[in-house]
Design an enzyme around this catalytic site. Structure first.
Site, PDB file in Angstrom:
ATOM      1  N   ARG A  62       0.834  -1.247   0.033  1.00  0.00           N
ATOM      2  CA  ARG A  62       0.071   0.139   0.019  1.00  0.00           C
ATOM      3  C   ARG A  62       1.056   1.325   0.176  1.00  0.00           C
ATOM      4  O   ARG A  62       0.483   2.429  -0.448  1.00  0.00           O
ATOM      5  CB  ARG A  62      -1.046   0.005   1.367  1.00  0.00           C
ATOM      6  CG  ARG A  62      -1.734   1.463   1.403  1.00  0.00           C
ATOM      7  CD  ARG A  62      -2.988   1.252   2.159  1.00  0.00           C
ATOM      8  NE  ARG A  62      -2.704   0.435   3.579  1.00  0.00           N
ATOM      9  CZ  ARG A  62      -2.018   1.031   4.618  1.00  0.00           C
ATOM     10  NH1 ARG A  62      -1.648   2.243   4.428  1.00  0.00           N
ATOM     11  NH2 ARG A  62      -1.935   0.302   5.611  1.00  0.00           N
ATOM     12  N   TYR A 115     -15.016  16.894 -15.458  1.00  0.00           N
ATOM     13  CA  TYR A 115     -15.720  15.501 -15.512  1.00  0.00           C
ATOM     14  C   TYR A 115     -16.847  15.197 -14.503  1.00  0.00           C
ATOM     15  O   TYR A 115     -16.463  15.911 -13.368  1.00  0.00           O
ATOM     16  CB  TYR A 115     -14.340  14.342 -15.220  1.00  0.00           C
ATOM     17  CG  TYR A 115     -15.021  13.095 -14.977  1.00  0.00           C
ATOM     18  CD1 TYR A 115     -15.831  12.370 -15.760  1.00  0.00           C
ATOM     19  CD2 TYR A 115     -14.678  12.620 -13.489  1.00  0.00           C
ATOM     20  CE1 TYR A 115     -16.271  11.081 -15.327  1.00  0.00           C
ATOM     21  CE2 TYR A 115     -15.157  11.167 -13.267  1.00  0.00           C
ATOM     22  CZ  TYR A 115     -16.050  10.683 -14.118  1.00  0.00           C
ATOM     23  OH  TYR A 115     -16.522   9.344 -13.944  1.00  0.00           O
ATOM     24  N   ASP A 187      -5.866  18.504 -14.636  1.00  0.00           N
ATOM     25  CA  ASP A 187      -6.090  17.193 -15.062  1.00  0.00           C
ATOM     26  C   ASP A 187      -5.836  17.071 -16.667  1.00  0.00           C
ATOM     27  O   ASP A 187      -6.715  17.825 -17.337  1.00  0.00           O
ATOM     28  CB  ASP A 187      -7.545  16.614 -14.674  1.00  0.00           C
ATOM     29  CG  ASP A 187      -7.949  15.293 -15.007  1.00  0.00           C
ATOM     30  OD1 ASP A 187      -7.486  14.867 -16.032  1.00  0.00           O
ATOM     31  OD2 ASP A 187      -8.951  14.966 -14.311  1.00  0.00           O
ATOM     32  N   LYS A 212      -7.291   5.665 -19.184  1.00  0.00           N
ATOM     33  CA  LYS A 212      -7.676   6.368 -20.312  1.00  0.00           C
ATOM     34  C   LYS A 212      -6.278   6.246 -21.266  1.00  0.00           C
ATOM     35  O   LYS A 212      -5.773   5.097 -21.456  1.00  0.00           O
ATOM     36  CB  LYS A 212      -7.923   7.749 -20.235  1.00  0.00           C
ATOM     37  CG  LYS A 212      -9.178   7.986 -19.284  1.00  0.00           C
ATOM     38  CD  LYS A 212     -10.380   7.171 -19.778  1.00  0.00           C
ATOM     39  CE  LYS A 212     -11.595   7.229 -18.684  1.00  0.00           C
ATOM     40  NZ  LYS A 212     -11.599   7.591 -17.300  1.00  0.00           N
TER      41      LYS A 212
END
Ligand SMILES: Cc1ncc(COP(=O)(O)O)c(C=O)c1O
Length: 406
Positions: A62, A115, A187, A212
């Site tokens: 993690r 978004y 972004d 993406k």
């Protein structure tokens, strides 16, 4: 720590512990996938040294994983940043920046169109933590500057904007951020390297949904943030590795590393195909407007030309159908058009080899309030296309026949 003598142990102990240590697989073409949750150390001192960065190593996946670290270093290098963290999704990256940077009482200046998931985080989630957000027209730097208060810690936007494809001037906004002591996060999901480099234009933080273009094959969900080492350490310890606990998993990191090998080839074709489809749509009698930054008709084409490189404007475009085609409302026209398309898939993602189409008003931006939708130009007749890698003449022929059937 000492070594086990396997001559003296039982079968269950051997099953778990006996293994040949592989010599470092230096020449492997694909990055090895380390699925280990945890990594042993020789001593508490060594653990401290790894934690303090005095010795290279890993302790717990993690907090850091060898496969994911290769991806993080690669993305940092590609964007020209000092460091990166990879997260479990693009929203994980957005959230790591917001939670990692902000605290109660802070203020954010954000683009009024982003978004839908990010819009929800800014509009609905941040206020729950006592963080206020002002929404501005990000194409108007004067409006951005005017919204800054003494509590503003972050200017947040996308460019190109999902879904209206507007272009923000990264350098102009980064200059404002520097002058006013406010961090700037971009972004850049719609325009990854080599199309645009926000850090080189002065932004502090770059975000990607690596779901993406960076992966590019529609088979993972992941995200990344690239910034200074100081910022990345903060995002990691204040958010992604701790309260959010959301690293990219090692297998996904491997998939993205594999996808990255063909990024420039894919992008070249995405961009060519998108430009050709945008030009075709501009000539259609059924289409009201086409939003693609490569078109001269795009309101921010000059800014796009300046900050998006080598004539590459990305593979995303939007367009709106005319009202009243054969007596149909815009929404009825959209339904008829979608029913007759054959190549694109109606799906809420982008940047795959397959052409994908989406109706922002009811899909990606469904939860955006009506007034915000209106400002963003998200109408019932708007469709967003992620132009794929198919033969462009086939894509255009398909759009032409579906338009003619409205
Ligand atoms: C511009 C942008 N940023 C962030 C996200 C969120 O990414 P993810 O779906 O990987 O969480 C998306 C998703 O479509 C997006 O389009």
């Amino acid at each position: 720590m000492g070594k086990i003598d396997f001559q003296k142990t039982g079968f269950a102990t051997r099953l778990i512990h006996e293994k040949k240590e592989i010599s470092p697989a230096r020449n492997a073409i694909g990055t090895p996938i380390y699925l280990a949750a945890t990594f042993g150390v020789d001593s508490i001192q060594q653990m401290d040294d790894i934690k303090d960065g005095k010795e290279q190593g890993f302790l717990y996946s993690r907090m850091g994983n060898p496969t994911t670290k290769v991806l993080e270093d690669k993305l940092a290098a590609l964007e020209g940043g000092e460091a990166a963290i990879c997260t479990a999704s693009g929203m994980g990256a957005v959230g790591s920046v917001l939670i990692g940077l902000l605290q109660s009482g802070d203020h954010v200046v954000a683009a009024d169109a982003v978004y839908g998931g990010t819009d929800y985080a800014l509009r609905c989630n941040l206020p729950l933590f006592g963080i206020q957000v002002s929404f501005v027209d990000i194409c108007n730097p004067a409006e951005v500057e005017a919204a800054i208060t003494d509590k503003t810690k972050l200017i947040y936007f996308e460019t190109p904007v999902n879904p209206n494809m507007r272009i923000a001037d990264i350098k102009a906004i980064a200059d404002i951020g520097k002058r006013r002591g406010v961090k700037v996060a971009v972004d850049s999901t719609f325009a990854p390297p080599p199309i645009q480099y926000p850090l080189q234009l002065g932004a502090d933080i770059v975000i990607h949904s690596t779901t993406k273009y960076l992966n590019g094959h529609g088979d993972v969900i992941a995200g990344a943030v690239i910034s200074s080492l100081e910022n990345i350490t903060r995002f990691k310890y204040h958010a992604s590795a701790m309260i959010c606990g959301s690293p990219t998993n090692p297998f996904t990191s491997y998939m993205i590393l594999r996808g990255l090998k063909t990024l420039h080839l894919r992008l070249e074709r995405h961009c060519q195909n998108a430009m050709a489809l945008a030009k075709f749509l501009e000539t259609s009698e059924y289409v009201d407007r086409v939003f693609y930054p490569g078109l001269e008709s795009h309101p921010q084409h000059e800014t796009a030309k300046k900050q998006m490189r080598d004539g590459m404007y990305g593979g995303m475009l939007s367009f709106s159908l005319k009202e009243g085609i054969r007596g149909q409302t815009a929404r009825q026209a959209v339904d008829t058009f979608l029913k007759n398309l054959t190549i694109p898939t109606l799906a809420p993602s982008l940047a795959d080899a397959d052409t994908l189409i989406l109706h922002p008003a009811t899909m990606s931006h469904r939860d955006v309030p009506a007034e915000a939708k209106r400002k963003a130009g998200i109408t019932d007749g708007m469709l967003r296309v992620s132009v794929g890698l198919e033969y462009i003449e086939d894509i255009i022929a398909d759009f032409r026949q579906a338009l003619e059937k409205i």
